[in-house]
Write a protein that holds these residues in place. Structure first.
Motif, mmCIF file in Angstrom:
data_model
loop_
_atom_site.group_PDB
_atom_site.id
_atom_site.type_symbol
_atom_site.label_atom_id
_atom_site.label_comp_id
_atom_site.label_asym_id
_atom_site.label_seq_id
_atom_site.Cartn_x
_atom_site.Cartn_y
_atom_site.Cartn_z
ATOM 1 N N ARG A 1 -65.516 -27.978 -33.773
ATOM 2 C CA ARG A 1 -66.335 -27.445 -32.690
ATOM 3 C C ARG A 1 -65.933 -26.009 -32.382
ATOM 4 N N GLN A 2 -66.901 -25.246 -31.888
ATOM 5 C CA GLN A 2 -66.656 -23.862 -31.496
ATOM 6 C C GLN A 2 -66.090 -23.846 -30.079
ATOM 7 N N THR A 3 -64.834 -23.495 -29.933
ATOM 8 C CA THR A 3 -64.266 -23.318 -28.594
ATOM 9 C C THR A 3 -63.652 -21.922 -28.524
ATOM 10 N N THR A 4 -63.461 -21.455 -27.317
ATOM 11 C CA THR A 4 -62.879 -20.126 -27.115
ATOM 12 C C THR A 4 -61.489 -20.040 -27.730
ATOM 13 N N VAL A 5 -60.677 -21.070 -27.513
ATOM 14 C CA VAL A 5 -59.307 -21.052 -28.039
ATOM 15 C C VAL A 5 -59.316 -21.099 -29.563
ATOM 16 N N ARG A 6 -60.131 -21.972 -30.143
ATOM 17 C CA ARG A 6 -60.179 -22.052 -31.614
ATOM 18 C C ARG A 6 -60.598 -20.727 -32.228
ATOM 19 N N ARG A 7 -61.595 -20.108 -31.654
ATOM 20 C CA ARG A 7 -62.053 -18.818 -32.172
ATOM 21 C C ARG A 7 -60.943 -17.766 -32.041
ATOM 22 N N ALA B 1 -47.123 -14.488 -41.590
ATOM 23 C CA ALA B 1 -47.152 -15.764 -40.872
ATOM 24 C C ALA B 1 -46.609 -15.583 -39.458
ATOM 25 N N LEU B 2 -47.211 -16.305 -38.515
ATOM 26 C CA LEU B 2 -46.833 -16.185 -37.108
ATOM 27 C C LEU B 2 -46.325 -17.506 -36.559
ATOM 28 N N SER B 3 -45.351 -17.437 -35.675
ATOM 29 C CA SER B 3 -44.876 -18.634 -34.985
ATOM 30 C C SER B 3 -45.866 -18.974 -33.875
ATOM 31 N N GLY B 4 -45.764 -20.177 -33.345
ATOM 32 C CA GLY B 4 -46.606 -20.566 -32.226
ATOM 33 C C GLY B 4 -46.440 -19.623 -31.047
ATOM 34 N N GLY B 5 -45.199 -19.231 -30.780
ATOM 35 C CA GLY B 5 -44.926 -18.300 -29.678
ATOM 36 C C GLY B 5 -45.564 -16.944 -29.898
ATOM 37 N N GLU B 6 -45.517 -16.444 -31.132
ATOM 38 C CA GLU B 6 -46.147 -15.152 -31.440
ATOM 39 C C GLU B 6 -47.663 -15.237 -31.284
ATOM 40 N N ILE B 7 -48.237 -16.354 -31.731
ATOM 41 C CA ILE B 7 -49.685 -16.548 -31.575
ATOM 42 C C ILE B 7 -50.027 -16.577 -30.092
ATOM 43 N N GLU B 8 -49.245 -17.317 -29.323
ATOM 44 C CA GLU B 8 -49.489 -17.447 -27.887
ATOM 45 C C GLU B 8 -49.496 -16.083 -27.193
ATOM 46 N N GLN B 9 -48.602 -15.199 -27.595
ATOM 47 C CA GLN B 9 -48.528 -13.868 -26.986
ATOM 48 C C GLN B 9 -49.761 -13.023 -27.293
ATOM 49 N N LEU B 10 -50.443 -13.318 -28.393
ATOM 50 C CA LEU B 10 -51.615 -12.540 -28.786
ATOM 51 C C LEU B 10 -52.921 -13.105 -28.237
ATOM 52 N N LEU B 11 -52.835 -14.240 -27.570
ATOM 53 C CA LEU B 11 -54.014 -14.876 -26.980
ATOM 54 C C LEU B 11 -54.161 -14.436 -25.525
ATOM 55 N N PRO B 12 -55.354 -14.655 -24.936
ATOM 56 C CA PRO B 12 -55.513 -14.340 -23.515
ATOM 57 C C PRO B 12 -54.447 -15.060 -22.685
ATOM 58 N N PRO B 13 -53.984 -14.438 -21.601
ATOM 59 C CA PRO B 13 -52.866 -14.983 -20.822
ATOM 60 C C PRO B 13 -53.095 -16.378 -20.245
ATOM 61 N N ASN B 14 -54.310 -16.791 -20.028
ATOM 62 C CA ASN B 14 -54.566 -18.093 -19.409
ATOM 63 C C ASN B 14 -54.716 -19.221 -20.436
ATOM 64 N N THR B 15 -54.380 -18.953 -21.696
ATOM 65 C CA THR B 15 -54.510 -19.971 -22.743
ATOM 66 C C THR B 15 -53.457 -21.060 -22.546
ATOM 67 N N ASP B 16 -53.912 -22.293 -22.521
ATOM 68 C CA ASP B 16 -53.029 -23.445 -22.341
ATOM 69 C C ASP B 16 -52.210 -23.687 -23.610
ATOM 70 N N ARG B 17 -50.908 -23.825 -23.459
ATOM 71 C CA ARG B 17 -50.009 -24.004 -24.603
ATOM 72 C C ARG B 17 -50.307 -25.301 -25.361
ATOM 73 N N ILE B 18 -50.592 -26.370 -24.645
ATOM 74 C CA ILE B 18 -50.902 -27.650 -25.305
ATOM 75 C C ILE B 18 -52.168 -27.521 -26.139
ATOM 76 N N THR B 19 -53.173 -26.841 -25.599
ATOM 77 C CA THR B 19 -54.417 -26.617 -26.344
ATOM 78 C C THR B 19 -54.144 -25.790 -27.594
ATOM 79 N N LEU B 20 -53.287 -24.791 -27.482
ATOM 80 C CA LEU B 20 -52.919 -23.970 -28.643
ATOM 81 C C LEU B 20 -52.319 -24.839 -29.733
#
Length: 142
Positions: free
Chosen positions: A17-23, A35-54
């Motif tokens: 499915r097309q979701t904002t987080v997936r995109r 290659a990026l770690s989960g933490g590095e990816i999280e830092q590059l996403l909008p600040p309100n992105t839920d970690r569990i969803t990531l």
């Protein structure tokens, strides 16, 4: 940078499915040269992105062949975009990874196949990982 249409097509082709987080996650991984770690990816996403969803997104992407885990000598799991041929049924990322000892980035060397290995009798490989270490082109002295 992948276009919004390309991101949508990629998610649709993999049955997601097309979701904002997936995109956003797909865009971050598609734009990264290493290659990026989960933490590095999280830092590059909008600040309100839920970690569990990531992390659920990363798991979904890995299961459907959009990304793969990259081995490392540390305990940090890193992720990289797969080749276009990968799917949930067949994972074709049969390439070498390279860890730079200077910047510590891990690169997928898609053009370098993992060499064939003949195993002893009664040994069966389930996964194949190959990591080289050295200095990347960005960190080489001028």
């Amino acid at each position: 940078m992948p276009s919004p249409d390309r991101l949508s097509q990629t998610l649709t082709r993999h049955g997601l499915r097309q979701t904002t987080v997936r995109r956003a996650v797909l865009q971050v991984l598609s734009e990264s040269s290493y290659a990026l770690s989960g933490g590095e990816i999280e830092q590059l996403l909008p600040p309100n992105t839920d970690r569990i969803t990531l992390y659920r997104t990363l798991k979904s992407f890995e299961e459907c062949g959009l990304i793969h885990r990259v081995i490392d000598t540390s305990d940090v799991v890193r992720y990289a975009a797969c080749s276009i041929e990968c799917s949930a049924k067949a994972h074709f990322d049969n390439h070498v990874h390279f860890k730079c000892t200077a910047c510590e980035h891990i690169y997928c060397l898609n053009q370098v196949a993992i060499p064939a290995v003949t195993l002893p009798a009664k040994f069966e490989a389930v996964t194949r990982d190959y990591l080289l270490a050295g200095v990347c082109r960005e960190c080489q002295p001028a």
